[in-house]
Motif scaffolding. Structure first.
Motif, short mmCIF file in Angstrom:
data_model
loop_
_atom_site.label_atom_id
_atom_site.label_comp_id
_atom_site.label_asym_id
_atom_site.label_seq_id
_atom_site.Cartn_x
_atom_site.Cartn_y
_atom_site.Cartn_z
N ALA B 222 0.94 -1.14 0.09
CA ALA B 222 -0.08 -0.01 -0.04
C ALA B 222 0.93 1.29 0.03
CB ALA B 222 -0.83 -0.03 1.20
N VAL B 223 0.43 2.14 -0.77
CA VAL B 223 0.99 3.51 -0.59
C VAL B 223 0.33 4.74 0.18
CG1 VAL B 223 1.86 5.39 -2.11
CG2 VAL B 223 2.12 3.30 -2.95
N LEU B 224 -0.69 4.57 -0.18
CA LEU B 224 -1.66 5.47 0.86
C LEU B 224 -3.18 5.03 0.73
CD1 LEU B 224 -3.70 7.62 -1.11
CD2 LEU B 224 -1.31 8.34 -1.87
N ARG B 225 -3.81 5.82 1.67
CA ARG B 225 -5.33 5.50 1.78
C ARG B 225 -5.80 6.92 1.64
NH1 ARG B 225 -3.30 1.44 4.61
NH2 ARG B 225 -3.57 -0.72 4.10
N ALA B 226 -7.10 7.15 1.21
CA ALA B 226 -7.23 8.46 0.99
C ALA B 226 -8.94 8.22 1.18
CB ALA B 226 -7.02 9.11 -0.29
N ILE B 227 -9.39 9.10 2.30
CA ILE B 227 -11.05 9.21 2.55
C ILE B 227 -11.32 10.18 1.32
CG2 ILE B 227 -12.57 9.20 4.15
CD1 ILE B 227 -10.98 8.36 6.32
N THR B 228 -12.11 9.63 0.63
CA THR B 228 -12.89 10.66 -0.01
C THR B 228 -13.97 9.90 -0.86
OG1 THR B 228 -12.41 12.11 -2.35
CG2 THR B 228 -11.10 9.92 -2.01
N PRO B 229 -14.98 11.00 -1.44
CA PRO B 229 -15.90 10.50 -2.07
C PRO B 229 -15.40 9.75 -3.62
CG PRO B 229 -16.47 12.87 -1.96
CD PRO B 229 -15.02 12.36 -1.22
N LYS B 230 -16.10 8.96 -4.23
CA LYS B 230 -15.75 8.03 -5.55
C LYS B 230 -15.70 9.36 -6.59
CE LYS B 230 -16.38 3.53 -6.72
NZ LYS B 230 -17.26 2.39 -6.89
N GLY B 426 4.92 12.33 -11.84
CA GLY B 426 5.01 11.07 -11.43
C GLY B 426 3.86 10.98 -10.24
N GLY B 427 3.22 10.01 -10.17
CA GLY B 427 2.30 9.69 -9.13
C GLY B 427 1.68 8.23 -9.24
N PHE B 428 0.31 8.40 -9.16
CA PHE B 428 -0.25 7.00 -9.12
C PHE B 428 -1.43 7.32 -10.07
CE2 PHE B 428 2.03 7.57 -5.35
CZ PHE B 428 2.72 6.21 -5.28
N ARG B 429 -1.94 6.13 -10.67
CA ARG B 429 -3.19 6.07 -11.57
C ARG B 429 -4.02 4.94 -11.01
NH1 ARG B 429 -7.11 6.47 -14.15
NH2 ARG B 429 -7.56 5.89 -16.16
N GLY B 430 -5.17 5.57 -10.70
CA GLY B 430 -6.31 4.54 -10.16
C GLY B 430 -6.32 4.35 -8.64
N GLY B 431 -6.96 3.28 -8.29
CA GLY B 431 -6.99 2.95 -6.90
C GLY B 431 -8.14 2.13 -6.60
N THR B 432 -8.17 1.40 -5.67
CA THR B 432 -9.21 0.30 -5.11
C THR B 432 -10.29 1.19 -4.20
OG1 THR B 432 -7.42 -1.25 -5.29
CG2 THR B 432 -9.44 -2.09 -4.46
N LEU B 441 -7.59 2.76 -1.83
CA LEU B 441 -6.30 2.09 -1.61
C LEU B 441 -5.68 2.37 -2.70
CD1 LEU B 441 -4.34 0.39 0.18
CD2 LEU B 441 -5.63 -1.38 -0.65
N VAL B 442 -4.14 2.79 -2.52
CA VAL B 442 -3.51 3.10 -3.72
C VAL B 442 -1.99 2.22 -3.42
CG1 VAL B 442 -1.89 4.79 -4.95
CG2 VAL B 442 -4.35 5.21 -4.21
N THR B 443 -1.85 1.37 -4.29
CA THR B 443 -0.73 0.48 -4.16
C THR B 443 0.39 0.64 -4.78
OG1 THR B 443 -1.85 -1.28 -5.54
CG2 THR B 443 -2.02 -1.41 -3.10
N GLU B 444 1.54 0.25 -4.71
CA GLU B 444 2.67 0.55 -5.14
C GLU B 444 2.75 0.29 -6.98
OE1 GLU B 444 6.11 -0.69 -3.24
OE2 GLU B 444 5.47 0.82 -1.70
N ASP B 445 1.96 -0.76 -7.19
CA ASP B 445 1.97 -1.08 -8.67
C ASP B 445 1.08 -0.05 -9.30
OD1 ASP B 445 -0.05 -2.12 -7.00
OD2 ASP B 445 -1.03 -3.16 -8.75
N MET B 446 0.47 0.87 -8.64
CA MET B 446 -0.12 1.72 -9.64
C MET B 446 0.46 3.14 -9.95
SD MET B 446 -3.82 1.56 -7.34
CE MET B 446 -4.72 0.04 -7.06
#
Lengths: 313, 627
Positions: B222-230, B426-432, B441-446
């Motif tokens: 996991a890289v980060l978790r973010a509470i946010t609306p969809k 650079g950053g992350f694309r997507g999220g579970t 939930l954003v993981t490193e493979d993203m």
């Protein structure tokens, strides 16, 4: 608390006997006295030579009671105990010659050697407190105590008392070896049989009768009755036991507890009196299931007693 | 019947195991294997009813200690201590089963669990802690039975009762637990950091150099978790870093030259972000972040936020983002954003020149490049990546497969060749999205890299060249057990680990404020003053009545027995008759007491007033008798 009649005298006898003449036999002495006071009988089960006869003799002389002794053999007849009528030629009639049972304290040595017929005649006399010979009934003296002994080791040529007859004895106990120091003293001193013959009577016979009467007066309260009943019921419901305590066993417990309370100088029975006599009164009345015959009866009783709390309030 | 000794041994084994498990992965191989071996051996010994004697164990302990202590150094303080604890715990299990050894085993177990918290703070610790507390409490109660009689056995019903009461004790302490949690000081990161940040390979880096590796392994951490609306899937870009310059052939970040502050228009999304510990200090947030709050940071004009302190412990921050594909910037340093890497292949230069000469507008150039990319029929892949002399050339014209770094690098370089300022993001694309917890939930493979191209006079336009690959497109939804597990861990971090001194202080401050602002009617205080003592008295009375024996006799007896228990500690067993007790203790007060008491109670009559008074007097005298 009102003073119990003759309790000091009784305790003095116990004290005198156990400290002077019969060291190391306090328990057996005490139980014998309890049996005497409640009008029950006592069975001493132990190997020969531990002083059963000595104890009985000393006990009788200290209490100022007459003493009779029967040595049982397989050819002993009932009339050897009760006595028989003999024709008196000079007077031209039968005279009844009283047997050894017509004494206050009767020592029946090795009761298991007598044949069942003799045993049951004896037990009947113990129960009824009179003897009927040739249609005439003779009353046995008061107080009356049978001290029977039985050798648990020897089995050849004996007729061990069945459980149903053991029930007639209020108390069954062993004597046990005396403690080391006391036994060494006895070894040094040698047998004291002669000396015992000359123990002066410490009480009179009617003192004993008074004491027996006041033991009867000892109060048994509801709490003690409940406690006793709880024990009886527990023996009846125990998984290892085939037949628990009979009602006679229960009465015996209460009687023995009364005597114990009396000797403690109390005119009421406390639950611990009942508990203390359980081991003397109960084990020989319990019949275990055949598969559990080897179980130690004392252990089972201890476990039962542990389960039942003493009523304190 | 339940045998106390077996139960106690079993519990002790469980306790030891529970404390060993969390520590296990950090142990020396020796300690790691010694403990299970000791546990198995202890079980065998227990079955045989034997134990190793102290004359074997003590020298063995000393030898083990010397062996382990020889590895001691200041930098290995904690590992060596942990090994020692575990090894000694194992040795303790082998020893004779006496109360002292059990107590030592319990203490060592607690220490082991405490040691594990030096390495790792995760929600599973709570599970270990609670089970350990529960078991230790039960075991301690059993130990008191065991100390009394080592071979005792309880009937099943009684054993159940004992276990229930013992288990209730730690449960009853829970409220205190929570209360203390609010006030006790805490740490937000494991005190013994076993190179934790470095150990985790982050997918995000501040250099991008396609061709340096042949394949990228997919790390699922996991890289980060973010509470946010969809958020709509196509807008799910987490911006962390902007790479704007070259160092040889690698994209790197250089200080941003005089960009005007960025403005973006669109829907504002607030996020509450809990990043995992990492070595980098960039604070990712949904593209385009406008502000970050509740964490000290430096912001740059290109929407990159950097934490001032290392992210080596669990933190949280609030981010405010605008979901827009264009960042409005009036003026930029065009030359800076048109620089090129040292090495650009001829074929790429040719494409760039073609683009520059076309004389089209920026948007047209971008469209032309997009169609060029699509025509090349490139494939997105993480393995078999082009490497060698000129990986980008090989990617575009030969192998035609690569990951986002190839797509973005090529696209940005071609844009620059074509005269369009461009940079990598650079950053992350997507999220579970966790539907239950309401967070991404954003993981490193993203980890992802995309491009921003500058439209003259407008601003930076986001372009993701990877999306032109054949196939492509990633979307995930958390399902089933893993979703719940992740959520438990997340809330543990959120509620416990990041709960720090600031929050404690603010709690106290808030409570103070609330109390000050509390408006109550004036009679309320007086009423409470009256009502509280009355209420308290009532409660006490009820408790007292409930506990108080019902009769005078029972009360007197209880007083006397308590007095005796104090005077003759350990002598009163409770299974004796009163006269028996009196005869044994030879206590004159007790003798008098039972004389009066027994005469009444065992005569089945209540105490007379005089007798009660006498008994009271006896108890009083006994309590004053200090002899």
């Amino acid at each position: 608390m009102q003073k119990l009649a003759k309790v000091d005298e009784m305790n003095a006898v116990l004290e005198e006997l156990s400290s002077q003449h019969l060291k190391g036999k306090v328990r057996a002495l005490r139980l014998s006295l309890m049996a005497l006071l409640t009008g029950g009988h006592i069975l001493l089960e132990d190997i020969p030579g531990l002083g059963k006869t000595t104890m009985a003799l000393a006990f009788a002389s200290a209490l100022g009671l007459s003493f009779g002794r029967v040595q049982c053999t397989s050819d002993l007849l009932p009339s050897d105990i009760t006595g028989l009528s003999v024709f008196d030629r000079s007077e031209g009639r039968f005279n009844f010659i009283r047997g050894p049972i017509f004494n206050n304290i009767v020592l029946i040595d090795e009761i298991n050697r007598a044949m069942p017929k003799t045993q049951s005649a004896l037990l009947e006399a113990m129960e009824e407190r009179h003897v009927t010979v040739e249609g005439v009934t003779y009353q046995l003296p008061e107080p009356f105590l049978v001290l029977a002994t039985q050798n648990p080791v020897e089995q050849v040529g004996t007729y061990p008392l069945p459980e149903s007859q053991m029930d007639r004895f209020l108390i069954r106990t062993g004597i046990g070896y005396p403690p080391e120091e006391i036994e060494k003293g006895i070894l040094r001193q040698g047998s004291i049989r002669d000396e015992i013959m000359h123990i002066p009577a410490l009480v009179r016979s009617d003192d004993l009768v008074t004491a027996i009467a006041s033991v009867k007066e000892v109060y048994v309260g509801d709490k003690v009755t409940d406690y006793t009943y709880a024990i009886i019921k527990a023996t009846r419901n125990h998984p290892l036991i085939l037949a628990g305590l009979s009602t006679r066993g229960g009465i015996g417990m209460v009687d023995a507890a009364k005597a114990a309370a009396y000797l403690h100088g109390r005119d009421f029975v406390a639950p611990e009196d009942v508990r203390d006599v359980v081991h003397a009164v109960c084990p020989h009345r319990l019949i275990f299931r055949p598969e559990h015959e080897g179980v130690d009866k004392e252990h089972v009783l201890n476990a039962i007693l542990k389960e039942i709390p003493l009523p304190l309030t | 019947m339940v045998r106390i000794d077996l139960l106690l041994s079993g519990l002790t084994a469980c306790i030891a195991l529970i404390s060993y498990l969390p520590l296990q992965e950090y142990l020396d191989p020796f300690a790691r294997f010694f403990f299970p071996a000791a546990l198995v051996l202890a079980a065998c010994l227990q079955v045989r009813g034997r134990a190793l004697p102290p004359r074997v164990l003590t020298p063995a302990s000393i030898l083990l200690f010397l062996y382990l202590a020889s590895q001691f150094s200041l930098s290995r303080l904690v590992p060596v201590t942990a090994d020692l604890l575990v090894v000694f715990l194992g040795v303790r299990l082998l020893g004779e089963r006496i109360g002292r050894n059990y107590l030592q085993a319990f203490a060592l177990s607690l220490f082991c669990l405490a040691a594990s918290s030096l390495y790792e703070i995760s929600a599973i610790f709570l599970v270990y802690l609670f089970s350990l507390l529960l078991l230790v409490a039960v075991a301690l109660v059993l130990l008191t039975f065991y100390a009394e009689d080592p071979v005792s056995a309880l009937p099943a019903r009684e054993a159940k009762k004992v276990l229930t009461v013992a288990a209730l004790m730690p449960v009853a302490s829970l409220p205190l637990f929570l209360f203390l949690f609010l006030f006790l000081p805490r740490t937000q990161y494991p005190i013994w950091l076993t190179n934790a940040p470095a150990g985790k390979k982050t997918g995000l880096s501040d250099t991008v150099q396609p061709g340096s590796v042949q394949s990228v392994s997919e790390v699922k951490g996991a890289v980060l978790r973010a509470i946010t609306p969809k958020v709509p899937e196509q807008q799910l870009y987490w911006r962390a870093v902007v790479l704007n310059a070259f160092k040889k052939d690698a994209w790197v970040r250089e200080p941003v030259p005089g960009d005007a502050p960025a403005v973006a228009r669109g829907d504002v999304v607030l996020q509450e972000i809990y990043p995992e510990r990492t070595a980098t200090q960039y604070l990712p947030a949904l593209n385009v972040p406008r502000a970050i709050r509740e964490l000290r940071h430096d912001a740059s004009a290109d929407g990159v936020f950097v934490s001032r302190r290392p992210l080596d412990k669990k933190v949280r921050y609030l981010a405010e983002s605008v979901l827009a594909d264009t960042i409005l910037v009036r003026r930029i340093d065009r030359d800076f954003y048109l620089r090129l890497p040292e090495q650009v292949s001829e074929r790429m230069r040719g494409e760039g020149r073609k683009l520059a000469r076309s004389g089209k507008s920026v948007e047209q150039k971008m469209a032309a490049l997009e169609s060029f990319f699509r025509d090349q029929r490139l494939t997105y892949a993480n393995t078999g990546l082009p490497v060698g002399g000129d990986p980008l050339d090989s990617f575009l014209f030969e192998k035609k497969r690569g990951n986002c770094e190839y797509f973005a690098s090529c696209y940005a370089i071609l844009l620059r060749l074509g005269g369009v300022p461009a940079r990598l993001v650079g950053g992350f694309r997507g999220g579970t999205y966790n539907d239950v917890g309401g967070y991404y939930l954003v993981t490193e493979d993203m980890a992802h890299v995309w491009v921003e191209a500058y439209l003259d006079g407008v601003g930076w336009r986001t372009v993701d060249p990877s999306s032109w690959a054949l196939g492509g497109g990633r979307s995930q939804q958390a399902r089933g057990l893993s979703m719940y597990l992740d959520m438990v861990g997340f809330y543990w971090d959120k509620a416990v680990v990041t709960y720090d001194l600031d929050k404690q202080l603010s709690l106290v401050r808030n409570a103070g404020n609330k109390a000050r602002d509390l408006r109550l009617p004036p009679w309320f205080g007086r009423l409470m003053l009256l009502a509280l003592p009355v209420l308290a008295a009532l409660v006490l009375l009820v408790l007292w009545r409930k506990q108080r024996p019902p009769t005078v006799e029972a009360r007197l007896l209880r007083r006397m027995l308590r007095l005796l228990a104090k005077r003759y500690p350990g002598e009163i067993k409770g299974d004796e008759g009163l006269f028996e007790l009196s005869a044994r203790l030879q206590d004159r007060h007790l003798a008098r007491f039972v004389g009066v008491y027994g005469a009444a109670v065992y005569h089945d009559r209540p105490l007379t007033r005089a007798e009660a008074a006498e008994l009271n007097e006896i108890v009083r005298e006994a309590s004053q008798d200090r002899s």
